[in-house]
Design an enzyme around this catalytic site. Structure first.
Site, mmCIF file in Angstrom:
data_model
loop_
_atom_site.group_PDB
_atom_site.id
_atom_site.type_symbol
_atom_site.label_atom_id
_atom_site.label_comp_id
_atom_site.label_asym_id
_atom_site.label_seq_id
_atom_site.Cartn_x
_atom_site.Cartn_y
_atom_site.Cartn_z
ATOM 1 N N HIS A 100 -9.551 -16.955 -26.087
ATOM 2 C CA HIS A 100 -9.597 -16.041 -27.235
ATOM 3 C C HIS A 100 -9.551 -16.775 -28.566
ATOM 4 O O HIS A 100 -9.556 -16.151 -29.616
ATOM 5 C CB HIS A 100 -8.441 -15.054 -27.161
ATOM 6 N N ARG B 151 -12.904 17.626 -51.152
ATOM 7 C CA ARG B 151 -12.985 17.041 -49.810
ATOM 8 C C ARG B 151 -12.165 17.893 -48.856
ATOM 9 O O ARG B 151 -11.018 18.236 -49.140
ATOM 10 C CB ARG B 151 -12.456 15.597 -49.832
ATOM 11 N N PRO C 121 -4.182 -6.383 -38.803
ATOM 12 C CA PRO C 121 -3.819 -6.737 -40.165
ATOM 13 C C PRO C 121 -4.297 -5.704 -41.169
ATOM 14 O O PRO C 121 -5.486 -5.458 -41.292
ATOM 15 C CB PRO C 121 -4.528 -8.069 -40.389
ATOM 16 N N GLU C 122 -3.358 -5.129 -41.866
ATOM 17 C CA GLU C 122 -3.670 -4.272 -42.995
ATOM 18 C C GLU C 122 -3.412 -5.103 -44.246
ATOM 19 O O GLU C 122 -3.092 -6.286 -44.146
ATOM 20 C CB GLU C 122 -2.800 -3.014 -42.942
ATOM 21 N N ARG D 263 -9.473 -8.989 -28.891
ATOM 22 C CA ARG D 263 -10.437 -7.897 -28.717
ATOM 23 C C ARG D 263 -11.773 -8.141 -29.418
ATOM 24 O O ARG D 263 -12.712 -7.369 -29.239
ATOM 25 C CB ARG D 263 -9.822 -6.581 -29.202
#
Length: 291
Positions: A113, A172, A2-3, A133
DNA sequence: ATTCCAACCTGATAGC
DNA sequence: TGCTATCAGGTTGGAA
């Protein structure tokens, strides 16, 4: 997984399943990497509380409870947050699925899970969290308590402007893609949308951040807001594990230009999309469109 | 201060 | 069919 868009879509759609409901009992799995707050303390802290509001900061979901404490959820790579009544093949492993009849596949069953089950006083559906995970994070913060994970976050990616991006990139040496993924600069940006925004701006992901011009930063910031906003409209990107709280897929995976399209022709020029590794993340770009 | 990179964990899939 | 290598949407923390 999920972003920002997936977290925001989840927030909007699971909000009615949380806000105003009183938690009766919480079931968890054993202590693991997933639990910043130990599961027994989490169960104790959430039980009896009513959810007042559901907020988002970057990729974090934050449930504000009636005693002022907060329940914070980060879904890592494979975290799924959904209703008990959700139906989706993504909510079980393929091996588990193949062992079940088609009818049985339609009904979600908590498996090994499924690390969190929130049961309520009313008769409505439970809310569940599944994370294969265990890269996700669950924590409970008492009223007013701070936490570095939240404090470190930069400006929300939906609010980014060219001047902030330009300022962050000065001096940077790191690649612009790495800068975009830095959550202390842009909270909520993730791998898919970094690749997509760079493609649509015509900037190669490997370019040093300090070499992106002010003008390009303006366009990049605008593109980031557009891409994220469009993904929210389509329900997010269901490429692997992501499902909305009712189990339905998002639609943004059908609109992406470069992400996970290695070897395919660029949708704008026909050149072959490349995949490289940058900052340990798969990175996709068109060598002809992106300079 | 910045950059790099191993580690956390499990499953799906591509290739032989 | 089966085995092996690679890949996966994220973040931290410590070394260089």
């Amino acid at each position: 997984m999920p972003e920002l868009p997936e977290v925001e879509v989840t927030r909007r759609r699971i909000e009615p399943l949380l806000v105003g409901r009183r938690i009766r009992k919480v079931h968890t799995t054993e202590p693991s990497y997933l639990f910043i707050t130990p599961p027994n303390q989490l169960r104790r802290s959430l039980s009896g509380r009513t959810v007042g509001a559901l907020a988002r900061r970057g990729k974090y979901l934050i449930a504000v409870l009636d005693d002022g404490s907060r329940f914070v959820v980060h879904r890592g790579m494979t975290g799924q947050l959904f209703s008990e009544s959700a139906v989706s093949p993504r909510l079980m492993s393929s091996t588990a699925r193949s062992a079940l009849s088609p009818e049985a596949q339609q009904r979600f069953r908590p498996d090994a899970h499924t690390h969190l089950r929130i049961c309520f006083e009313d008769a409505g559906p439970e809310v569940l969290l599944r994370d294969v995970r265990k890269f996700g994070k669950l924590m409970w913060l008492r009223a007013g308590e701070e936490h570095p994970r939240l404090d470190r976050l930069g400006i929300d990616a939906l609010e980014i402007g060219g001047e902030v991006l330009f300022a962050a990139g000065r001096k940077r040496k790191t690649a612009i893609k790495n800068l975009l993924l830095d959550q202390s600069v842009l909270a909520g940006m993730g791998n898919i949308y970094a690749d997509e925004a760079l493609f649509l701006t015509g900037v190669r992901p490997t370019r040093a951040a300090g070499r992106v011009t002010r003008r390009e930063c303006d366009r990049l910031a605008q593109t980031i807001r557009q891409v994220l906003g469009r993904s929210i409209e389509t329900g997010g990107a269901s490429i692997r594990d992501y499902v909305t709280p009712d189990g339905s897929d998002g639609g943004y995976q059908f609109e992406r230009w470069v992400y996970a399209r290695k070897g395919e022709p660029c949708g704008q020029c026909g050149e072959t999309i490349r995949r490289i590794v940058l900052g340990q993340r798969g990175t996709h770009y068109c060598p002809s469109c992106q300079k």
